[in-house]
Write an enzyme that holds these catalytic residues in place. Structure first.
Site, PDB file in Angstrom:
ATOM      1  N   ARG A 153       0.843  -1.198   0.000  1.00 47.96           N
ATOM      2  CA  ARG A 153       0.000   0.000   0.000  1.00 47.96           C
ATOM      3  C   ARG A 153       0.886   1.259   0.000  1.00 47.96           C
ATOM      4  O   ARG A 153       1.007   1.934  -1.001  1.00 47.96           O
ATOM      5  CB  ARG A 153      -0.924  -0.025   1.241  1.00 47.96           C
ATOM      6  CG  ARG A 153      -2.099   0.938   1.155  1.00 47.96           C
ATOM      7  CD  ARG A 153      -1.783   2.353   1.576  1.00 47.96           C
ATOM      8  NE  ARG A 153      -1.220   2.450   2.919  1.00 47.96           N
ATOM      9  CZ  ARG A 153      -0.657   3.546   3.408  1.00 47.96           C
ATOM     10  NH1 ARG A 153      -0.573   4.635   2.679  1.00 47.96           N
ATOM     11  NH2 ARG A 153      -0.164   3.567   4.631  1.00 47.96           N
ATOM     12  N   CYS A 162      11.305   8.393  -0.659  1.00 51.36           N
ATOM     13  CA  CYS A 162      10.743   9.659  -0.198  1.00 51.36           C
ATOM     14  C   CYS A 162      11.108  10.698  -1.221  1.00 51.36           C
ATOM     15  O   CYS A 162      12.269  11.010  -1.413  1.00 51.36           O
ATOM     16  CB  CYS A 162      11.293  10.030   1.172  1.00 51.36           C
ATOM     17  SG  CYS A 162      10.741  11.659   1.683  1.00 51.36           S
TER      18      CYS A 162
HETATM   19 ZN    ZN Z   1       3.797   6.001   5.360  1.00 56.63          ZN
END
Ligand code: ZN
Length: 311
Positions: A15, A245
């Site tokens: 996810r 990220c």
């Molecule tokens: Zn997260």
């Protein structure tokens, strides 16, 4: 949690990892990944989220992935939902656990889901009612994750009192549990300890058992350990730290599951996960996502000589 493990490592790669990369992983590969990781001993996997496919095409097959994952014995199948509609779909698919993110930063909430706190709480209350009306054998565990609890890229510092108050209000709305999420990777171990202690004191020990931490600034494992020392028993992580990220190139997004399991098992904390088998699950991702970096120190260094996975 069953008493043959000490810490539940909740895999969120399918996810959180996949939603932040552009490639849409074919459903069959998701099935293989989830199956292989469950075979390695993972007891809980967040397999997707019920969001509009237009927003996140990577998650458009979540109902299918849930149904497939439900066939795996002893696996808790978790999903994320942004709203009531998502919760309806999650319940229809039969997910065991549903989580809704609640941004403690109201600015972040408005920006992300176009709802202020009052509107979010109203939505949560509606979902809680829906969940309560599901027959007991099929009723999912309903949790709210307090995102941006440790700081927000838009608002900066987040008041700890506001985190505590939000936790209390979410419990009042009917969620079974709240979790603390370091969405932005701002957290440090002292802050994690303080906030876990404060929220537990406000809502009760059994209503905060999990944390969702990011490794954006390299503090993921230190923060996980700090949380565990305060009694946290569920820690989210993703295989290969997948997802990355976007704001910090070279930094993984989530804590790397392999490194987390290594730390815990080396400390004598049982996860139920076979590290050798877990490491081999990476091959599935490496083949399917050749352009995505896979993170982790343990996979690169290998296991120490005579490393003994607690049986
Ligand atoms: Zn997260």
């Amino acid at each position: 949690m069953t008493n043959d493990i000490d810490i539940l490592v909740s895999e969120v790669g399918p996810r959180d990892g996949l939603q932040s990369i552009e490639t849409v992983l074919p459903t069959a590969i998701k099935h293989r990944w989830i199956g292989a990781q469950a075979s390695a001993g993972c007891r809980e996997i967040e397999v997707g989220s019920f969001v509009p496919p237009k927003l996140l095409p990577q998650m458009s097959d979540t109902a299918d992935v849930v149904r497939h994952a439900l066939e795996i014995p002893e696996l808790t199948v978790a999903v994320l939902v942004p709203n009531l509609r998502g919760a309806e779909n999650a319940i229809a698919a039969g997910a065991h656990k549903i989580s809704i993110p609640f941004s403690v930063s109201e600015t972040h909430s408005l920006r992300n889901v176009r709802k202020n706190h009052e509107q979010m709480l109203a939505e949560v209350a509606k979902i809680a009612e829906l969940v309560a009306n599901v027959e007991p054998e099929r009723r999912p565990h309903f949790e709210a994750g307090l995102s941006t609890a440790f700081g927000c890229t838009l608002e900066g510092a987040i008041s700890e009192d506001l985190v505590v108050r939000s936790a209390e209000r979410l419990i009042d709305c009917g969620v079974a549990e709240v979790g603390l999420s370091d969405t932005t990777g701002y957290a440090n171990p002292s802050q994690v300890k303080r906030l876990v202690r404060k929220v537990k004191a406000a809502v009760g020990d059994d209503r905060l058992t999990g944390v969702h931490l990011h490794n954006t600034r390299g503090l993921g494992l230190a923060n996980a350990l700090a949380a565990i020392e305060e009694g946290i028993t569920t820690v989210d992580s993703s295989l290969g730290g997948i997802g990355g990220c976007p704001f910090a190139p070279g930094a993984s997004g989530n804590i790397v599951t392999e490194d987390l399991v290594f730390m815990l098992e080396a400390m004598g904390l049982r996860t139920g996960i076979d590290l050798d088998r877990l490491l081999s699950v990476r091959d599935i991702l490496r083949q399917a996502l050749p352009d995505e970096p896979l993170y982790g120190f343990t996979p690169d260094a290998g296991l120490p000589k005579d490393f003994n996975v607690a049986a």
